[in-house]
Design an enzyme around this catalytic site. Structure first.
Site, PDB file in Angstrom:
ATOM      1  N   SER A   1      56.603  35.660  24.018  1.00 15.43           N
ATOM      2  CA  SER A   1      57.134  34.972  22.750  1.00 15.43           C
ATOM      3  C   SER A   1      58.338  34.240  22.963  1.00 15.43           C
ATOM      4  O   SER A   1      57.905  32.943  23.432  1.00 15.43           O
ATOM      5  CB  SER A   1      57.835  36.375  22.138  1.00 15.43           C
ATOM      6  OG  SER A   1      57.939  36.128  20.974  1.00 15.43           O
TER       7      SER A   1
ATOM      8  N   HIS B   1      51.170  41.793  19.463  1.00 12.59           N
ATOM      9  CA  HIS B   1      52.539  41.293  20.133  1.00 12.59           C
ATOM     10  C   HIS B   1      53.242  41.953  20.950  1.00 12.59           C
ATOM     11  O   HIS B   1      54.080  41.645  21.707  1.00 12.59           O
ATOM     12  CB  HIS B   1      53.145  40.713  19.116  1.00 12.59           C
ATOM     13  CG  HIS B   1      54.205  39.480  19.574  1.00 12.59           C
ATOM     14  ND1 HIS B   1      53.743  38.254  19.590  1.00 12.59           N
ATOM     15  CD2 HIS B   1      55.565  39.331  19.659  1.00 12.59           C
ATOM     16  CE1 HIS B   1      54.848  37.455  20.081  1.00 12.59           C
ATOM     17  NE2 HIS B   1      55.933  38.251  20.036  1.00 12.59           N
TER      18      HIS B   1
ATOM     19  N   ASP C   1      47.825  39.677  16.613  1.00 15.69           N
ATOM     20  CA  ASP C   1      49.203  39.402  16.505  1.00 15.69           C
ATOM     21  C   ASP C   1      49.791  39.211  15.199  1.00 15.69           C
ATOM     22  O   ASP C   1      49.537  38.234  14.598  1.00 15.69           O
ATOM     23  CB  ASP C   1      49.496  38.386  17.831  1.00 15.69           C
ATOM     24  CG  ASP C   1      51.004  37.773  18.065  1.00 15.69           C
ATOM     25  OD1 ASP C   1      51.973  38.310  17.110  1.00 15.69           O
ATOM     26  OD2 ASP C   1      51.204  37.871  19.108  1.00 15.69           O
TER      27      ASP C   1
END
Length: 321
Positions: A185, A294, A262
């Site tokens: 991320s 995610h 996600d």
């Protein structure tokens, strides 16, 4: 039991400041620091040791914490180092406890270093007000805005200071000429930026669900405007898509995994990175993982593939993916 290792570190800095480095000696635009690296935790894991250390950081002007997994091979030879950069709200502990890294690192004989995601204890007004800016959200940039620039220098920390600390403190175990980087991320953004801004420094780079085009998403715009100011030209230096389009250097050996379910796809924009790499003529292995979100469930599932990807370039192992 706490173990203290005294080390000598030379850290290159762009703009030496007596405010940042008031306790250090400045010589020829370098900082020569006498630092103590203190071991705060050690756990046996897959034949090696998962340790945690703290030290006084010159780049961030505070005490910083980082994890190091030493595989069993590091007892008898120098091993390559893989740096893992974590995402928003994380510390070094998230990937240590949930990432399933130790088993795969032990298999390939790779040291994994896991820094924190921001300075801590800077006592800057507003740094704890939101999850996506300030504490736990350093975004791996060197801040230029007056309020933040004395502490929030995570880019210099992870690309210069921390490798110097690790290489010096653990010189008997670390092969400083073999280094790669990956992340998740915000940390995936950081990993891509580190590799693309420093051609050849890292043997390979990979990312789980990275923020690939921060100039065009809410997370990135908030962070860049806060740390770097309103001038968007300065933002381009930390945007993976911009860096990919103008990249000049060896193949960065890049792999990205992205879950199709996600919940933050609108922030991550993997299609923009794919287009930028094509424009910059950079080979990219982009894998869309059906049904994954995610979370660390996604990351831990494909952690083996990512460590194997880096082992191909760090350990001269034949690719099997």
């Amino acid at each position: 039991m706490t173990n203290e290792t005294q080390i000598q570190v030379r850290t290159q800095v762009d703009e030496p400041s007596t405010k940042i480095f008031s306790s250090y000696k400045v010589e020829n635009s370098s900082i020569i620091a006498r630092m103590a690296v203190n071991e705060t935790a050690s756990n046996r894991s897959f034949g090696g040791y998962q340790n945690v250390y703290e030290h006084d950081s010159a780049a961030c002007n505070c005490k910083m914490t980082f994890g190091v997994y030493f595989p069993p091979q590091a007892e008898t030879k120098k091993c390559p180092v893989l740096y893992y950069l974590s995402g928003l709200t994380c510390t070094e502990q998230n990937v240590i406890t949930k990432g399933n890294t130790q088993m795969h690192a032990a298999k390939h004989g790779i040291i994994i270093v896991t820094p924190d995601t921001s300075p801590r204890g800077s006592n800057i007004e507003g740094e704890h007000d939101s999850y996506d800016f300030g504490s736990g959200a350093g975004f791996y940039v060197d801040a230029t805005e007056e309020k933040w620039k004395w502490n929030y220098r995570m880019y210099s920390y992870v690309t210069k200071e921390l490798p110097n600390v690790v290489n010096n403190a653990f010189s008997a175990k670390v092969d400083e000429n073999r280094m790669s980087v990956f992340g998740h991320s915000m940390g995936g953004h950081g990993a891509l930026v580190c590799a693309l801004k420093n051609p050849g420094q890292y043997k390979s780079v990979s990312a789980f669900a990275p923020i690939t085009n921060p100039m065009n998403c809410d997370w990135g715009r908030k962070a860049f405007q806060g740390y770097l100011g309103a001038d968007e030209e300065s933002h381009k230096a930390y945007d993976s898509c911009e860096l990919a389009r103008s990249y000049q250097g060896p193949n960065p050996n890049m792999m990205i995994d992205q879950g199709t379910k996600d919940q933050f796809l609108y922030q991550l924009l993997p299609e923009n990175m794919e287009a930028a790499c094509k424009e910059g003529n950079i080979p990219l292995k982009l894998r869309l993982q059906e049904g994954y979100d995610h979370s660390y469930f996604f990351m831990s599932t494909f952690m083996e593939d990512h460590v194997q990807h880096h082992a191909e370039f760090l350990c001269d192992e034949k690719a099997s993916l």
